[in-house]
Motif scaffolding. Structure first.
Motif, mmCIF file in Angstrom:
data_model
loop_
_atom_site.group_PDB
_atom_site.id
_atom_site.type_symbol
_atom_site.label_atom_id
_atom_site.label_comp_id
_atom_site.label_asym_id
_atom_site.label_seq_id
_atom_site.Cartn_x
_atom_site.Cartn_y
_atom_site.Cartn_z
ATOM 1 N N VAL A 191 0.846 -1.197 0.000
ATOM 2 C CA VAL A 191 0.000 0.000 0.000
ATOM 3 C C VAL A 191 0.881 1.247 0.000
ATOM 4 O O VAL A 191 0.630 2.195 -0.755
ATOM 5 C CB VAL A 191 -0.977 0.000 1.196
ATOM 6 N N GLN A 192 1.911 1.243 0.815
ATOM 7 C CA GLN A 192 2.809 2.392 0.870
ATOM 8 C C GLN A 192 3.518 2.596 -0.471
ATOM 9 O O GLN A 192 3.661 3.728 -0.939
ATOM 10 C CB GLN A 192 3.861 2.214 1.984
ATOM 11 N N ALA A 193 3.944 1.513 -1.094
ATOM 12 C CA ALA A 193 4.631 1.612 -2.384
ATOM 13 C C ALA A 193 3.702 2.165 -3.455
ATOM 14 O O ALA A 193 4.083 3.058 -4.226
ATOM 15 C CB ALA A 193 5.171 0.240 -2.796
ATOM 16 N N ILE A 194 2.488 1.656 -3.506
ATOM 17 C CA ILE A 194 1.524 2.129 -4.507
ATOM 18 C C ILE A 194 1.206 3.595 -4.291
ATOM 19 O O ILE A 194 1.174 4.386 -5.235
ATOM 20 C CB ILE A 194 0.252 1.262 -4.491
ATOM 21 N N LYS A 195 1.000 3.998 -3.042
ATOM 22 C CA LYS A 195 0.679 5.397 -2.765
ATOM 23 C C LYS A 195 1.839 6.324 -3.135
ATOM 24 O O LYS A 195 1.619 7.405 -3.681
ATOM 25 C CB LYS A 195 0.294 5.570 -1.291
ATOM 26 N N LEU A 196 3.065 5.911 -2.880
ATOM 27 C CA LEU A 196 4.210 6.713 -3.282
ATOM 28 C C LEU A 196 4.264 6.834 -4.798
ATOM 29 O O LEU A 196 4.449 7.929 -5.341
ATOM 30 C CB LEU A 196 5.512 6.116 -2.742
ATOM 31 N N SER A 197 4.080 5.715 -5.498
ATOM 32 C CA SER A 197 4.077 5.761 -6.964
ATOM 33 C C SER A 197 2.944 6.642 -7.480
ATOM 34 O O SER A 197 3.119 7.370 -8.464
ATOM 35 C CB SER A 197 3.965 4.351 -7.547
ATOM 36 N N MET A 198 1.792 6.594 -6.834
ATOM 37 C CA MET A 198 0.683 7.460 -7.224
ATOM 38 C C MET A 198 1.092 8.919 -7.103
ATOM 39 O O MET A 198 0.856 9.717 -8.026
ATOM 40 C CB MET A 198 -0.544 7.187 -6.345
ATOM 41 N N ASP A 199 1.690 9.277 -5.974
ATOM 42 C CA ASP A 199 2.132 10.661 -5.772
ATOM 43 C C ASP A 199 3.115 11.079 -6.870
ATOM 44 O O ASP A 199 2.996 12.174 -7.442
ATOM 45 C CB ASP A 199 2.794 10.828 -4.403
ATOM 46 N N LEU A 200 4.076 10.217 -7.170
ATOM 47 C CA LEU A 200 5.086 10.539 -8.181
ATOM 48 C C LEU A 200 4.487 10.658 -9.576
ATOM 49 O O LEU A 200 4.985 11.418 -10.409
ATOM 50 C CB LEU A 200 6.193 9.480 -8.170
ATOM 51 N N ALA A 201 3.411 9.924 -9.825
ATOM 52 C CA ALA A 201 2.749 9.963 -11.140
ATOM 53 C C ALA A 201 1.713 11.081 -11.226
ATOM 54 O O ALA A 201 1.018 11.205 -12.231
ATOM 55 C CB ALA A 201 2.097 8.607 -11.428
ATOM 56 N N GLY A 202 1.585 11.883 -10.156
ATOM 57 C CA GLY A 202 0.630 12.981 -10.174
ATOM 58 C C GLY A 202 -0.791 12.579 -9.835
ATOM 59 O O GLY A 202 -1.732 13.307 -10.130
ATOM 60 N N ARG A 203 -0.948 11.426 -9.202
ATOM 61 C CA ARG A 203 -2.254 10.946 -8.743
ATOM 62 C C ARG A 203 -2.187 10.863 -7.230
ATOM 63 O O ARG A 203 -1.597 9.934 -6.703
ATOM 64 C CB ARG A 203 -2.555 9.571 -9.330
ATOM 65 N N PRO A 204 -2.765 11.824 -6.533
ATOM 66 C CA PRO A 204 -2.575 11.874 -5.076
ATOM 67 C C PRO A 204 -2.898 10.554 -4.378
ATOM 68 O O PRO A 204 -4.017 10.051 -4.444
ATOM 69 C CB PRO A 204 -3.535 12.976 -4.628
ATOM 70 N N GLY A 205 -1.870 9.990 -3.768
ATOM 71 C CA GLY A 205 -2.028 8.770 -2.984
ATOM 72 C C GLY A 205 -2.039 9.096 -1.506
ATOM 73 O O GLY A 205 -2.812 8.553 -0.745
ATOM 74 N N GLY A 206 -1.166 10.014 -1.122
ATOM 75 C CA GLY A 206 -1.104 10.458 0.255
ATOM 76 C C GLY A 206 -0.469 9.447 1.181
ATOM 77 O O GLY A 206 -0.018 8.380 0.776
ATOM 78 N N ALA A 207 -0.473 9.811 2.422
ATOM 79 C CA ALA A 207 0.115 8.959 3.455
ATOM 80 C C ALA A 207 -0.825 7.811 3.798
ATOM 81 O O ALA A 207 -2.039 7.916 3.635
ATOM 82 C CB ALA A 207 0.394 9.790 4.708
ATOM 83 N N THR A 208 -0.248 6.727 4.265
ATOM 84 C CA THR A 208 -1.067 5.611 4.727
ATOM 85 C C THR A 208 -1.558 5.895 6.140
ATOM 86 O O THR A 208 -0.988 6.715 6.855
ATOM 87 C CB THR A 208 -0.277 4.287 4.729
ATOM 88 N N ARG A 209 -2.624 5.210 6.504
ATOM 89 C CA ARG A 209 -3.179 5.346 7.848
ATOM 90 C C ARG A 209 -2.701 4.188 8.709
ATOM 91 O O ARG A 209 -2.371 3.124 8.194
ATOM 92 C CB ARG A 209 -4.707 5.352 7.783
ATOM 93 N N PRO A 210 -2.681 4.400 10.027
ATOM 94 C CA PRO A 210 -2.295 3.310 10.928
ATOM 95 C C PRO A 210 -3.212 2.109 10.702
ATOM 96 O O PRO A 210 -4.378 2.293 10.349
ATOM 97 C CB PRO A 210 -2.506 3.902 12.325
ATOM 98 N N PRO A 211 -2.697 0.938 10.829
ATOM 99 C CA PRO A 211 -1.424 0.587 11.454
ATOM 100 C C PRO A 211 -0.237 0.600 10.490
ATOM 101 O O PRO A 211 0.871 0.267 10.885
ATOM 102 C CB PRO A 211 -1.667 -0.831 11.970
ATOM 103 N N ARG A 212 -0.441 0.991 9.252
ATOM 104 C CA ARG A 212 0.686 1.055 8.313
ATOM 105 C C ARG A 212 1.569 2.242 8.640
ATOM 106 O O ARG A 212 1.089 3.295 9.035
ATOM 107 C CB ARG A 212 0.174 1.153 6.880
ATOM 108 N N HIS A 213 2.857 2.046 8.431
ATOM 109 C CA HIS A 213 3.848 3.088 8.680
ATOM 110 C C HIS A 213 4.458 3.518 7.349
ATOM 111 O O HIS A 213 4.395 2.772 6.368
ATOM 112 C CB HIS A 213 4.952 2.565 9.601
ATOM 113 N N PRO A 214 5.058 4.692 7.298
ATOM 114 C CA PRO A 214 5.732 5.106 6.056
ATOM 115 C C PRO A 214 6.823 4.100 5.684
ATOM 116 O O PRO A 214 7.346 3.377 6.534
ATOM 117 C CB PRO A 214 6.349 6.456 6.417
ATOM 118 N N LEU A 215 7.148 4.082 4.408
ATOM 119 C CA LEU A 215 8.251 3.237 3.955
ATOM 120 C C LEU A 215 9.549 3.667 4.619
ATOM 121 O O LEU A 215 9.793 4.871 4.799
ATOM 122 C CB LEU A 215 8.420 3.347 2.439
#
Length: 151
Positions: free
Chosen positions: A106-130
């Motif tokens: 989930v964190q990887a996909i959201k980061l890739s979304m942000d980089l591709a200009g599709r807001p993914g944003g931060a993950t919510r707990p219990p997930r932590h940033p990469l």
């Protein structure tokens, strides 16, 4: 769920499809042999091509959220057997697609979304940033794919 159990569930009308996430492509052929008619869905992004060639009829996907156009092109080429299109695209995307089978997908996909200009944003707990080293790997792979014109 073993292929035999899936075949039994299909035979008694309990299921009509299965999401295949084991990573063992051989299961697709065994399932098709003992439960013809049971729809197989690709459940892990990093075996899309192999399962599509084995007869999968759908894809429950993660990475198309970040790279919808190239993932759709890959899927359509794979299910139609267009290896001329599918294989180079799959090789390009695979460093990202394999994140689908990791705990930080989930964190990887959201980061890739942000980089591709599709807001993914931060993950919510219990997930932590990469972790920084994992983020660097995802960032480099995503930037490479985007530089190649895939989005």
């Amino acid at each position: 769920l073993t292929p035999a159990l899936l075949a039994s569930l299909y035979a008694d009308g309990s299921i009509v499809a299965v999401k295949e996430f084991s990573g063992d492509v051989r299961r697709a052929y065994e399932i098709a042999e003992i439960a013809p008619g049971l729809d197989l869905l690709v459940g892990a992004d990093d075996v899309l091509l192999e399962l599509a060639l084995a007869g999968a009829v759908g894809w429950i996907a993660g990475y198309p959220n970040a790279l919808p156009r190239s993932c759709a092109e890959l899927y359509h080429a794979a299910v139609t057997g267009d290896l001329t299109t599918a294989l180079p695209l799959y090789r390009s995307l695979h460093p990202l697609l394999r994140w689908d089978s990791k705990t930080e997908f989930v964190q990887a996909i959201k980061l890739s979304m942000d980089l591709a200009g599709r807001p993914g944003g931060a993950t919510r707990p219990p997930r932590h940033p990469l972790a920084p080293e994992r983020e660097a790997v995802v960032r480099a792979a995503t930037e490479k794919v985007l530089a190649e014109g895939h989005a």
